[in-house]
Design an enzyme around this catalytic site. Structure first.
Site: not given
Ligand code: URA
Length: 425
Positions: A168, A187, A183, A161, A82
């Site tokens: 957000r 995931k 966040s 999320d 990621h």
């Molecule tokens: N990527 C995400 O999945 N969440 C965030 O808060 C920032 C970047």
């Protein structure tokens, strides 16, 4: 329990209890807590922060808001990557098939671009026919048959999320370390990967502008992953300069295919191979050789099968924007700076990105970079080519690029800063 007491507690700098966190995340997911209440809480978190214990509980509550995937039935170890997001960050495209070619399974759930950073799904959708939305069963089939899959996360994964991130985004509360860490990690943990490598960006084109903040974000996420049984490491990488020589959807796919063919820009190859080594190591395959898999065509073979399995045609012509405008060097010298944020903003304004979630993107739009920091240019030589279907955007893109690069006289001894700044984990 009620939302107002939780908001007041965080507003007044108190540590939230586990029960408060579990309740608010669950109630928000069920629609019992309103968006405006969650927005107030997100702003209180943004301003007052969270302890590690609060971040850990918040993450666990978001995982529990939805389903958890399980790749236990696969006959190979899983590894995922990621990135916290940047400009020209196309690394997932060559990386996923490369790591699969080396023996791991790569379930790469990816996102779309918003603002100045691009999104992997938008990039791949410039391949004619390619589909980002797969059912869980389809995703498993591609993973089993090909070894890597890149697709959108299903609705059931960390739904808290999904709602909170969208909120957000429109309330100025994205750039908060506890909210970003929870966040991303909710995931990734819900997705069920066994190993995770984080590419945490620092610089003008990243969420975290300075390396110390990025290092703290990386350490928090590594701890969250490890606590949940996911072997997690992070590389801290530079995002003051865009990655590679392209920013924009089809432009970046073309560059990624060059990397898979054994060529491509040196920085993209360096980061792809470094992340692949980390993923393979974390997946328990330390002897695999990603550099060899790039050179011998096996990564390209997995790419072609992955694109085909998701409805795409790997041999199709990629879209090209209708109009181009070349920006030239005002003087001769060595490029000492090319600002990632400015390039990302220009690509966005040319049509490569979107201002709202529902906006379409232009497949061919973006910025092609002819000279990067360290390159010598002569006066009048091309620095950048701007691509768009909507030429009225050239002026906006050029305004974004004002002051975005610096030149120094040749022989001034300039050395670009390293791409990989640190390793955490
Ligand atoms: N990527 C995400 O999945 N969440 C965030 O808060 C920032 C970047």
């Amino acid at each position: 329990m009620d939302a107002i007491s939780v908001i007041r507690a965080k507003r007044d700098r108190q540590e939230l209890t586990g029960e408060q966190i579990d309740w608010i995340i669950d109630a928000y997911t069920r629609g019992v807590v309103a968006d405006e209440q969650m927005a107030a809480l997100a702003m209180a978190v943004y301003l007052n922060g969270m302890t590690r214990a609060e971040i850990s509980r918040w993450t666990a509550a978001m995982i529990a808001s939805g389903e958890r995937m399980d790749f236990g039935a696969l006959d190979r170890p899983t590894a995922d990557k990621h990135s916290t997001g940047g400009v020209g960050d196309k690394i997932t495209l060559p990386l996923a098939p490369l790591v699969a070619a080396c023996g791991a399974a790569v379930p790469q759930l990816s996102g779309r671009g918003l603002g100045h950073t691009g999104g992997t799904l938008d990039k791949l959708e410039s391949v004619p026919g390619w589909r980002a939305s797969l059912s869980n069963a389809e995703m498993m089939d591609v993973l089993r048959d090909v070894g890597s899959v890149v697709c959108a996360a299903g609705e059931g994964l960390a739904p808290a999320d999904k709602r909170l991130y969208a909120l957000r985004d429109v309330t100025g509360t994205v750039e908060s370390l506890p909210l970003i860490a929870s966040s991303i990690m909710s995931k990734k943990i819900a997705e069920g990967t066994g190993a995770l490598v984080l590419d945490v960006k620092a610089g003008s084109g990243a969420f975290m502008k300075n390396a110390d903040d990025a290092r703290e974000l990386a350490a928090t996420m590594v701890e969250l992953g490890t606590d949940h049984g996911v072997r997690t490491v992070a590389l801290l990488t530079d995002m003051d300069t865009p990655l590679g020589r392209t920013a924009g959807n089809a432009l970046e796919v073309r560059e990624s295919v060059e990397v898979l063919a054994g060529g491509g820009p040196a920085d993209v190859v360096e980061l792809t191979v470094a992340l692949a080594r980390e993923m393979l190591d974390a997946a328990g395959l330390p002897d695999a050789d990603p550099a060899k898999a790039l050179a011998d065509g096996s990564a390209m073979d997995v790419w072609r099968r992955m694109i085909t399995a998701q409805g795409g045609d790997p041999d199709a012509q990629l879209p090209r924007a209708r109009e181009q405008h070349v920006v030239t060097a005002p003087a001769s010298g060595v490029v000492t700076r090319l600002d990632a944020y400015a390039v990302g903003l220009a690509a966005w304004r040319l049509g490569a990105g979107r201002a709202r979630k529902e906006d379409p993107v232009q497949a061919g739009a973006g910025v092609e970079i002819h000279a990067r920091p360290g390159d010598h240019v002569t006066a009048g030589a091309p620095l950048l080519t701007l691509h768009t279907d909507t030429p009225d955007t050239f002026a906006y893109a050029q305004a974004a690029l004002e002051g975005a690069w610096e030149l120094a006289p040749a022989g001034s001894g300039f050395r670009p800063r390293p791409l990989i700044l640190d390793r955490i984990g």
